[in-house]
Design a protein around this motif. Structure first.
Motif, PDB file in Angstrom:
ATOM      1  N   PHE A  84     -18.794  21.297   1.716  1.00 37.92           N
ATOM      2  CA  PHE A  84     -17.364  21.421   1.674  1.00 37.92           C
ATOM      3  C   PHE A  84     -16.919  22.085   0.379  1.00 37.92           C
ATOM      4  N   LEU A  85     -17.579  21.726  -0.699  1.00 35.87           N
ATOM      5  CA  LEU A  85     -17.264  22.301  -1.997  1.00 35.87           C
ATOM      6  C   LEU A  85     -17.587  23.798  -2.003  1.00 35.87           C
ATOM      7  N   ALA A  86     -18.650  24.185  -1.383  1.00 35.69           N
ATOM      8  CA  ALA A  86     -19.033  25.600  -1.320  1.00 35.69           C
ATOM      9  C   ALA A  86     -18.029  26.381  -0.475  1.00 35.69           C
ATOM     10  N   ALA A  87     -17.567  25.799   0.629  1.00 37.07           N
ATOM     11  CA  ALA A  87     -16.592  26.478   1.483  1.00 37.07           C
ATOM     12  C   ALA A  87     -15.262  26.613   0.764  1.00 37.07           C
ATOM     13  N   THR A  88     -14.867  25.549   0.048  1.00 39.41           N
ATOM     14  CA  THR A  88     -13.619  25.599  -0.708  1.00 39.41           C
ATOM     15  C   THR A  88     -13.713  26.649  -1.812  1.00 39.41           C
ATOM     16  N   ALA A  89     -14.847  26.686  -2.501  1.00 37.05           N
ATOM     17  CA  ALA A  89     -15.041  27.673  -3.573  1.00 37.05           C
ATOM     18  C   ALA A  89     -15.015  29.093  -2.995  1.00 37.05           C
ATOM     19  N   ALA A  90     -15.579  29.289  -1.808  1.00 31.30           N
ATOM     20  CA  ALA A  90     -15.590  30.609  -1.181  1.00 31.30           C
ATOM     21  C   ALA A  90     -14.183  31.027  -0.790  1.00 31.30           C
ATOM     22  N   ILE A  91     -13.421  30.074  -0.243  1.00 33.95           N
ATOM     23  CA  ILE A  91     -12.045  30.386   0.155  1.00 33.95           C
ATOM     24  C   ILE A  91     -11.195  30.691  -1.080  1.00 33.95           C
ATOM     25  N   VAL A  92     -11.309  29.849  -2.108  1.00 36.15           N
ATOM     26  CA  VAL A  92     -10.555  30.073  -3.349  1.00 36.15           C
ATOM     27  C   VAL A  92     -10.964  31.410  -3.966  1.00 36.15           C
ATOM     28  N   GLY A  93     -12.260  31.709  -3.956  1.00 27.64           N
ATOM     29  CA  GLY A  93     -12.747  32.985  -4.503  1.00 27.64           C
ATOM     30  C   GLY A  93     -12.192  34.171  -3.722  1.00 27.64           C
ATOM     31  N   ALA A  94     -12.124  34.011  -2.397  1.00 29.25           N
ATOM     32  CA  ALA A  94     -11.586  35.086  -1.563  1.00 29.25           C
ATOM     33  C   ALA A  94     -10.098  35.290  -1.849  1.00 29.25           C
ATOM     34  N   ILE A  95      -9.373  34.190  -2.010  1.00 21.81           N
ATOM     35  CA  ILE A  95      -7.933  34.290  -2.298  1.00 21.81           C
ATOM     36  C   ILE A  95      -7.717  34.942  -3.663  1.00 21.81           C
ATOM     37  N   ILE A  96      -8.466  34.500  -4.652  1.00 21.64           N
ATOM     38  CA  ILE A  96      -8.333  35.079  -5.995  1.00 21.64           C
ATOM     39  C   ILE A  96      -8.716  36.568  -5.950  1.00 21.64           C
ATOM     40  N   GLY A  97      -9.759  36.888  -5.224  1.00 21.25           N
ATOM     41  CA  GLY A  97     -10.172  38.294  -5.097  1.00 21.25           C
ATOM     42  C   GLY A  97      -9.086  39.140  -4.426  1.00 21.25           C
ATOM     43  N   ALA A  98      -8.458  38.578  -3.389  1.00 20.41           N
ATOM     44  CA  ALA A  98      -7.401  39.296  -2.686  1.00 20.41           C
ATOM     45  C   ALA A  98      -6.193  39.514  -3.613  1.00 20.41           C
ATOM     46  N   VAL A  99      -5.841  38.473  -4.397  1.00 18.59           N
ATOM     47  CA  VAL A  99      -4.709  38.598  -5.326  1.00 18.59           C
ATOM     48  C   VAL A  99      -5.005  39.661  -6.384  1.00 18.59           C
ATOM     49  N   ILE A 100      -6.219  39.633  -6.939  1.00 17.59           N
ATOM     50  CA  ILE A 100      -6.605  40.625  -7.961  1.00 17.59           C
ATOM     51  C   ILE A 100      -6.602  42.035  -7.355  1.00 17.59           C
ATOM     52  N   THR A 101      -7.146  42.171  -6.159  1.00 16.75           N
ATOM     53  CA  THR A 101      -7.173  43.478  -5.493  1.00 16.75           C
ATOM     54  C   THR A 101      -5.758  43.967  -5.216  1.00 16.75           C
ATOM     55  N   TRP A 102      -4.903  43.059  -4.745  1.00 19.91           N
ATOM     56  CA  TRP A 102      -3.517  43.432  -4.473  1.00 19.91           C
ATOM     57  C   TRP A 102      -2.806  43.845  -5.757  1.00 19.91           C
ATOM     58  N   ARG A 103      -3.026  43.064  -6.832  1.00 18.44           N
ATOM     59  CA  ARG A 103      -2.383  43.350  -8.124  1.00 18.44           C
ATOM     60  C   ARG A 103      -2.879  44.682  -8.697  1.00 18.44           C
ATOM     61  N   LEU A 104      -4.172  44.936  -8.614  1.00 14.89           N
ATOM     62  CA  LEU A 104      -4.718  46.189  -9.122  1.00 14.89           C
ATOM     63  C   LEU A 104      -4.288  47.382  -8.254  1.00 14.89           C
ATOM     64  N   GLY A 105      -4.077  47.145  -6.985  1.00 13.45           N
ATOM     65  CA  GLY A 105      -3.680  48.214  -6.079  1.00 13.45           C
ATOM     66  C   GLY A 105      -2.187  48.509  -6.101  1.00 13.45           C
ATOM     67  N   LYS A 106      -1.394  47.655  -6.766  1.00 13.59           N
ATOM     68  CA  LYS A 106       0.065  47.849  -6.808  1.00 13.59           C
ATOM     69  C   LYS A 106       0.415  49.192  -7.440  1.00 13.59           C
ATOM     70  N   ARG A 107      -0.235  49.536  -8.514  1.00 16.26           N
ATOM     71  CA  ARG A 107       0.041  50.819  -9.179  1.00 16.26           C
ATOM     72  C   ARG A 107      -0.282  51.994  -8.242  1.00 16.26           C
ATOM     73  N   SER A 108      -1.378  51.878  -7.518  1.00 20.48           N
ATOM     74  CA  SER A 108      -1.752  52.931  -6.574  1.00 20.48           C
ATOM     75  C   SER A 108      -0.732  53.033  -5.448  1.00 20.48           C
ATOM     76  N   ARG A 109      -0.247  51.889  -4.966  1.00 22.80           N
ATOM     77  CA  ARG A 109       0.764  51.916  -3.905  1.00 22.80           C
ATOM     78  C   ARG A 109       2.071  52.522  -4.414  1.00 22.80           C
ATOM     79  N   ASP A 110       2.464  52.168  -5.638  1.00 25.13           N
ATOM     80  CA  ASP A 110       3.674  52.763  -6.219  1.00 25.13           C
ATOM     81  C   ASP A 110       3.509  54.276  -6.362  1.00 25.13           C
ATOM     82  N   LEU A 111       2.347  54.684  -6.818  1.00 23.94           N
ATOM     83  CA  LEU A 111       2.073  56.110  -6.978  1.00 23.94           C
ATOM     84  C   LEU A 111       2.071  56.805  -5.618  1.00 23.94           C
TER      85      LEU A 111
END
Length: 188
Positions: free
Chosen positions: A2-29
């Motif tokens: 359960f801890l591994a699944a939670t860590a994977a989900i949290v990691g995926a969410i954090i990765g998605a947020v970072i990707t979205w945040r880094l891609g914001k400049r590209s989307r604006d451009l």
């Protein structure tokens, strides 16, 4: 597990947020590029419309020989309308305006000596009375309006008529072409 699944989900969410945040400049451009491309497309369309009008714009030329009436003729492949003509000095200063309602593929304007004299009173050669006159025609071709400027030189002439009577008139000359009377005078 359960801890591994939670860590994977949290990691995926954090990765998605970072990707979205880094891609914001590209989307604006990308958004700026898209709006710039739309603006360029509008300008190209407007340019092509004006280029089309430039090719179809009426072409002016002079007809007639003084002392008979001279005319400025405007011709085009398509029908157009002339709403006014401004009489300007050689330097472009407006002197008089004549309102017109002419329409067709070929339009002739009789040159009014009264307006020509008005322009020459303001700007002419003091030695011989010659000068330059610009005629600015306000034309409409389809839904586009265009000013057509036609420049002529004015040469005063005096003829001796019957019984020794002198007649003064003004000859308008298109600087793009030299009339036969002037070319023969230059040859002699």
């Amino acid at each position: 597990m359960f801890l591994a699944a939670t860590a994977a989900i949290v990691g995926a969410i954090i990765g998605a947020v970072i990707t979205w945040r880094l891609g914001k400049r590209s989307r604006d451009l990308a958004s700026q590029v898209s709006s710039t491309q739309d603006h360029i497309a509008k300008l190209e369309d407007e340019y092509s419309r004006w280029e089309f009008v430039r090719h179809l714009a009426p072409r002016p030329y002079l007809t007639g020989e003084p002392p008979e009436t001279q005319q400025i003729v405007l011709e085009s492949e398509d029908e157009f309308r002339v709403s006014s003509v401004d009489y300007l000095t050689g330097s472009g200063k407006p002197v008089a305006r004549q309102e017109l309602q002419l329409q067709g593929k070929r339009v002739a304007l009789r040159i009014d000596d009264q307006f020509v004299r008005s322009v020459l009173r303001i700007e002419s050669n003091p030695w011989d009375g010659s000068g330059v006159i610009q005629f600015r025609f306000r034309t409409q071709l389809g839904d586009l309006e265009k000013d057509i400027v036609f420049t002529t030189s004015v040469l005063p002439e005096i003829k001796l008529g019957p019984h020794g009577r002198m007649t003064e008139f003004r000859r308008l000359v298109d600087p793009r072409s030299l009339p036969a009377s002037m070319s023969s005078a230059l040859v002699n």
